[in-house]
Design an enzyme around this catalytic site. Structure first.
Site, mmCIF file in Angstrom:
data_model
loop_
_atom_site.group_PDB
_atom_site.id
_atom_site.type_symbol
_atom_site.label_atom_id
_atom_site.label_comp_id
_atom_site.label_asym_id
_atom_site.label_seq_id
_atom_site.Cartn_x
_atom_site.Cartn_y
_atom_site.Cartn_z
ATOM 1 N N HIS A 243 -6.762 -4.048 7.183
ATOM 2 C CA HIS A 243 -6.701 -4.613 8.531
ATOM 3 C C HIS A 243 -8.002 -5.293 8.934
ATOM 4 O O HIS A 243 -8.280 -5.463 10.108
ATOM 5 C CB HIS A 243 -6.412 -3.516 9.559
ATOM 6 N N GLU B 120 6.961 -9.766 8.932
ATOM 7 C CA GLU B 120 6.159 -10.980 9.099
ATOM 8 C C GLU B 120 6.829 -12.188 8.461
ATOM 9 O O GLU B 120 6.768 -13.291 8.987
ATOM 10 C CB GLU B 120 4.756 -10.780 8.518
#
Lengths: 449, 337
Positions: free
Chosen positions: B138, B69
């Site tokens: 998540h 990321e």
């Protein structure tokens, strides 16, 4: 060490007291035992003596402030003692016995929060706690009360822990509005004179209204509605009443001169006016009619003062000093011939008009000057006797404040109207009957030719 | 509706279809718009939002990035500096924590530090929120973290129409914009105007007018608040529901005007309750001239002070639901708080 001045517990179930007045200015010396301040509780008003000889400093409670029992509200410094920062405030339970007022029973319990104190470094600055700041109330309720000129301590809170919500304020205002709109603004214009004068424009010679002791111009509303529509009206608030400035008066003549000044200002340029006065205002109206006889077309005096020595002094004093609806209401009920006319809502509205402690103390002083020892200290009989314009006296035969027989003592050709079953406030009890009497007098004066 | 361009018709689209339509429209109109992210190409994205865009625009404009990321966000920020308009998709907004350096220290600061000589017109798409059984790493709602950073814009569209209009507004914006998309909203359907339009960033929407209390809600909470408001109406309580839409900049005016009217405020958001957007809004109201009109304490309903649990019952209990909103609104309206 400076000596704390404590708000004493002067009655068994007292938790708070309202500081009414300080008798000593900050920085001034006071002797032990001399009157230092007045407090008002739920039930009584009383004077509190200085616990020590000293100079008054760090006054934390302004007049009108509601303070928990046992709070330190100021300090007394001995002569020569250095006054610098604010001394620490002991919790109410820790107050040394000698600091308390000698006659007061034990101070309030320790569960009470210590009274708010300004931070160190603010020494010498009083901390004005606005009235009711110790109450639970939402910002909206406070805002609504402020806008309506309502004292939050008159409002019962319905929220959790007694918190006052906006709805509580709205409800109270609505209830009062049903009885007597406190400020019927529409159509009324305020003058800028020495006293509060409001006028409603209209035709014909204006009617000037002067209310009685401990009342104000809003009390004329029922009569205003009963009169034929259209006539110009001018209402004068006596000094220390309604919206007029709070002035000390020396005697009746002094009071009459103040009102005369406002009358002259309010009627400047007018050819002539009718006068209607009630009780103390009736006496003032007669004095004005006597002095300005060329400008007063007619006089109506309702239950006027000044026609004899008798007056219900206890009642006047009771009304003037009442700080709550509960203490005001029993006296108010004696005003009307039929006590049932004076409901809770009337008393609440009346108390609302008297919420200002400054106004109450001003009126107490005025009662002391005008009616010492429950006696009318002034005599208007000569003035009444000299009147040259058409004049009437209206009196309720059940008047418990001033006896209607006083009317018989006037040595002049007056129309006397004695109203059966009516008490001291005919303009509230039977406004239509009063309106008919004054209208007939207007017609007689104003008839062509 | 805040529609700045003329549209000819509306169709019923899902939230993810609306986002895809916005991206396709922008890519057709502007060759500098590119998509980047993990598995957004052939796989179609973790939540199938980009779906077939790789077939329409090719792998040069729909670029799969490695599982890094920080690297991917860095390339996107760099590309934006060169004049491209990248839309970078995080698989889960939780993973933006790996890219904080690029978002917070680079994207948010560069225009300021370069004296306005350059800007970073990057858009980060952030699938967020709980309710999918994806557990603690998540399922977070971290939008308030980014709301704290000057230089970023942070939006949370709650409807398909806004998802499209606000994404197009984000692309038109010269500065970095983070779009938080609640994962449970992707399948939600709604009317979406055809053609190009933008929905302004920084403007809340009053979704339901009311007079007794104001519910300010964000993202999926708007729908739960609306459902609660419908039930409240049956109980005689009139709730106004404000869809926040944008948390940076925040629409001070709409919220304050509503609180002035109703005197009661309930703030509903999925992020952890403490130090969240509820704190910001309640402080903002307390500082505003609406203070005088507050007739009850301000209430916040936010996520539990705990990681999002895997157990479905606990997961549900960890964030505001219709019943909890109802209960809080009733307490406010009945003066029980």
């Amino acid at each position: 060490m400076p000596v704390e001045v404590i708000l004493p517990k002067v009655d068994m179930d007292m938790t708070h007291g309202t500081l009414a007045t300080w008798h000593v200015k900050p920085g001034d010396m006071v002797q032990k035992g001399a009157a230092l301040f007045d407090i008002e509780t739920d039930k009584a008003a009383m004077e509190v003596e200085a616990p020590a000889t000293g100079r008054l400093q760090h006054v934390l409670a302004e007049p009108g402030t509601k303070v928990p029992v046992g709070s330190v509200i100021a300090w007394l410094y001995a002569e020569g003692e250095t006054v610098d920062t604010l001394p620490p405030v002991p919790a109410p339970g820790d107050v040394p016995a000698e600091a308390a007022v000698p006659d007061a029973p034990a101070l309030g319990g320790t569960e009470q929060a210590p009274y708010a104190v300004p931070p160190q470094g603010m020494a010498g600055h009083a901390s004005p706690m606005p009235g009711g700041s110790l109450l639970r109330a939402t910002p909206a309720a406070r805002h609504a009360a402020r806008t309506a000129g309502l004292d939050l301590s008159d409002v019962a809170g319905s929220g959790p822990r007694g918190r006052i919500q906006k709805q509580d304020v709205d409800d109270l205002l609505a209830r009062e509005r049903d009885v007597a709109p406190p400020r019927p603004v529409s159509g009324w214009v305020a003058d800028s004179g020495p006293l509060a004068v409001t006028r409603r424009p209209g035709r014909d010679a204006p009617l000037v209204l002067i209310h009685g002791f401990a009342a104000d111009s809003t009390g004329w509303l029922p009569l205003e509605k009963a009169l034929l529509p259209g006539r110009a009206l001018i209402r004068i608030d006596l000094p220390g009443h309604g919206r007029s400035p709070k002035r000390k008066i020396r005697d009746f003549a002094h009071l009459a001169r103040m009102v005369l000044e406002a009358f002259d200002e309010a009627t400047r340029g007018l050819d002539g006016v009718h006068l209607l006065g009630h009780s103390l205002g009736g006496a003032v109206a007669a004095a004005i009619a006597d002095i300005r006889s060329s400008r007063v077309l007619s006089l109506t005096a309702m239950a006027p003062a000044g026609l004899g020595p008798d007056i219900n002094g206890e009642m006047l004093a009771g009304i003037a000093r009442a700080t709550r609806v509960e203490s005001l209401s029993p006296w108010l009920r004696q005003l009307a011939g039929n006590a049932e006319l004076i409901g809770d809502d009337y008393a609440k509205a009346a108390m609302r008009g008297r919420a200002d402690p400054g106004l109450r103390s001003c009126q107490m002083e005025m009662a002391e000057v005008l009616f010492p020892d429950g006696v009318q200290a002034f005599d208007l009989r000569p003035a009444f006797a000299r009147l040259s314009m058409p004049a009437s006296i209206v009196w309720g035969r059940r008047d418990q404040v001033t006896p209607f027989r006083h009317a018989l003592s006037i040595e002049a050709d007056f129309a006397l109207h004695f109203l059966h079953g009516i008490g001291h406030i005919p303009h509230f009890e039977c406004p239509e009957r009063v309106a008919r009497i004054v209208e007939r007098q207007f017609a007689a004066v104003e008839a062509p030719g | 509706m805040d529609v700045t361009a003329q549209e000819t018709s509306t169709r019923t689209l899902s939230y993810s279809e609306a986002i895809r339509e916005a991206m396709a429209l922008a890519m057709e109109a502007d060759p500098t718009v590119i998509l980047m992210g993990e598995d957004i190409g052939v796989y179609g994205g973790a939540f199938q939002v980009t779906l077939d865009l790789v077939d329409r625009f090719g792998p040069d404009r729909v670029m799969d990035t490695p599982i890094s990321e920080l690297g991917g966000a860095g390339v996107a920020v760099g590309a934006a500096l060169t004049g491209l308009k990248p839309i970078f998709e995080f698989q889960f907004s939780d993973f933006a924590t790996l890219a904080m350096e690029q978002i917070v220290n680079q994207a948010a600061k560069l225009r300021y530090m370069l004296g306005g000589e350059a800007s970073v017109p990057v858009v980060f798409r952030m699938p967020a929120g709980s309710g999918t059984g994806a557990a603690a790493q998540h399922s977070q709602s971290l939008e308030a973290w980014f709301g704290h950073v000057p230089g970023l814009k942070v939006i949370q569209p709650s409807t398909p129409e806004d998802a499209k209009g606000m994404l197009l507004a984000a692309l038109a914006d010269p500065d970095p914009v983070l779009v938080f998309e609640h994962k449970l909203l992707y399948k939600m359907k709604g009317e979406v105007p055809a053609g190009y339009y933008t929905t302004p960033i920084g403007k809340a929407a009053v979704r339901r007018a009311g007079s007794d209390l104001t519910i300010v809600a964000a993202s999926i909470m708007v729908h739960r608040a609306l459902e609660a408001a419908e039930q409240l109406a049956g109980e005689g309580v009139s709730a106004e529901v404000i869809d926040l839409r944008s948390i940076r900049p925040i629409d001070h005016e709409t919220i304050v005007a509503s609180v002035r009217k109703t005197g009661r405020l309930l703030i509903v958001y999925e992020g952890v309750k403490s130090y969240g957007i509820g704190a910001e809004i309640s402080a903002m109201v307390a500082e505003s001239d609406a203070f005088d009109f507050l007739d009850a304490p301000i209430l916040r309903l936010g996520g539990a002070e705990a990681p999002i649990p895997y157990n479905p019952d606990l997961e549900r209990a960890a964030v505001p639901q219709v019943d909890t909103i109802l209960a809080a609104a009733r307490r406010l309206a009945r003066r029980e708080v």
